[in-house]
Enzyme design. Structure first.
Site, PDB file in Angstrom:
ATOM      1  N   PHE A  98      61.574  39.390  64.808  1.00 17.20           N
ATOM      2  CA  PHE A  98      60.136  38.959  64.629  1.00 17.20           C
ATOM      3  C   PHE A  98      60.229  37.516  63.712  1.00 17.20           C
ATOM      4  O   PHE A  98      61.008  37.395  62.800  1.00 17.20           O
ATOM      5  CB  PHE A  98      59.461  39.774  63.609  1.00 17.20           C
ATOM      6  CG  PHE A  98      58.034  39.386  62.943  1.00 17.20           C
ATOM      7  CD1 PHE A  98      57.124  39.583  63.808  1.00 17.20           C
ATOM      8  CD2 PHE A  98      57.850  38.935  61.796  1.00 17.20           C
ATOM      9  CE1 PHE A  98      55.705  39.342  63.461  1.00 17.20           C
ATOM     10  CE2 PHE A  98      56.461  38.497  61.308  1.00 17.20           C
ATOM     11  CZ  PHE A  98      55.430  38.707  62.172  1.00 17.20           C
ATOM     12  N   ASN A 197      57.424  44.004  55.087  1.00 15.78           N
ATOM     13  CA  ASN A 197      56.583  43.505  55.893  1.00 15.78           C
ATOM     14  C   ASN A 197      56.626  44.399  57.321  1.00 15.78           C
ATOM     15  O   ASN A 197      57.392  44.001  58.179  1.00 15.78           O
ATOM     16  CB  ASN A 197      56.889  42.091  56.105  1.00 15.78           C
ATOM     17  CG  ASN A 197      55.597  41.567  57.271  1.00 15.78           C
ATOM     18  OD1 ASN A 197      54.750  42.058  57.310  1.00 15.78           O
ATOM     19  ND2 ASN A 197      56.119  40.274  57.974  1.00 15.78           N
ATOM     20  N   PRO A 198      55.856  45.428  57.173  1.00 14.31           N
ATOM     21  CA  PRO A 198      56.261  46.574  58.127  1.00 14.31           C
ATOM     22  C   PRO A 198      55.426  46.256  59.670  1.00 14.31           C
ATOM     23  O   PRO A 198      54.440  45.522  59.302  1.00 14.31           O
ATOM     24  CB  PRO A 198      55.453  48.039  57.614  1.00 14.31           C
ATOM     25  CG  PRO A 198      54.384  47.347  56.792  1.00 14.31           C
ATOM     26  CD  PRO A 198      54.858  46.079  56.211  1.00 14.31           C
TER      27      PRO A 198
END
Length: 290
Positions: A98, A197-198
């Site tokens: 990500f 920060n899932p």
């Protein structure tokens, strides 16, 4: 195709036009960053080169043209240049991890502030689902007295985080390959801060931006039917890891603050509170371990 020009201003204008036609809102900025990547110049130096009309070698113009073609397909700029800026760091990123976002820098500040406010000399902080290592390495760099643990269960992301840890060289940061729910039992009840920060996008809510939809790993985006499955797991894991009075920090979508506060309150957390980012959209919820 870029026209056969040889000056920085001409190349910048042509690149920005091509990127704008592809729907990229930051076309001018991206053009500057791509030209800077090829010429090994900072953005300010590229802007100066525009003003002076600096000439470019043919091979450099062709390299820019190729990179602009890639960006016009909505391949993330950070994948093309191989780096993403985050707070004080320049992180290596690419397929399988990500790409860290500016709003996460603000969420990280909440965790850093919590660490800096502690009286003990060597607090423990844990980043669950570290991805590129952006949050954990920022905490390690900016709070060198803290011991930072970064947990990740994606092989691809763990490799990127490992490379970034080597580049940053923070001796107080440790990477751990494990699932979020099982990680670090030896630290139960010792952590002062847990941050994550899932993945929080509902499964049916496909992102509009092609850069996100086609290039960010799905495991870092989607969090179940309502987007909060991992948040529920986080609540349990963080309660296990934190000592009483420890702080949990969760990044989330702008419409999820109320639901997350309800989850945390039902699990026995104290003082759940939601905070906005610089655009005044809800971005992070914190709570205190009872």
């Amino acid at each position: 195709m870029l026209p056969p020009n040889r000056t920085v201003p001409d190349v910048l204008d042509a690149a920005a036009t091509a990127l704008s036609r592809s729907g990229i809102a930051t076309a001018d900025v991206d053009a500057e960053l791509l030209v800077g990547h090829v010429l090994r110049l900072g953005r300010g130096e590229v802007q100066a080169a525009r003003l002076t009309g600096r000439r470019m070698l043919t091979r450099d113009v062709e390299l820019v043209e190729n990179l602009v073609r890639r960006r016009a397909t909505r391949e993330p700029l950070q994948h093309i240049t191989g780096v993403a800026g985050f707070r004080r760091l320049e992180l290596r990123v690419g397929p399988g991890v990500f790409v860290p976002r500016p709003e996460t820098e603000q969420v990280t500040q909440i965790a850093i502030d919590a660490l800096l406010a502690l009286p003990h000399s060597s607090p423990v902080a844990i980043d669950l689902g570290t991805g590129s290592g952006a949050i954990a390495l920022s905490m390690a760099l900016e709070v060198p007295s803290a011991r930072i643990y970064a947990v990740e269960n994606s092989v691809d992301a763990f490799l990127w985080a490992s490379e970034n840890a080597r580049r940053v060289g923070a001796p107080n940061a440790r990477l751990v390959f494990d699932d979020l729910g099982d990680a670090l039992p030896e630290l139960n009840g010792t952590a002062s801060v847990v941050i994550s920060n899932p993945p929080y996008i509902p499964d049916a809510a496909v992102p509009l931006d092609p850069e996100v939809r086609f290039f960010d790993p799905a495991a870092a985006l989607y969090g179940g039917e309502d987007g909060l499955d991992v948040v529920r797991a986080l609540s349990s894991t963080a309660a296990r890891l934190l000592h009483p009075g420890g702080t949990l920090v969760i990044e989330h979508g702008e419409r999820q603050g109320e639901a997350i506060r309800a989850i945390l309150a039902a699990d026995g957390w104290r003082a759940p509170a939601t905070f906005p980012d610089f655009t005044m959209r809800d971005r992070a919820t914190t709570a205190v371990r009872a």
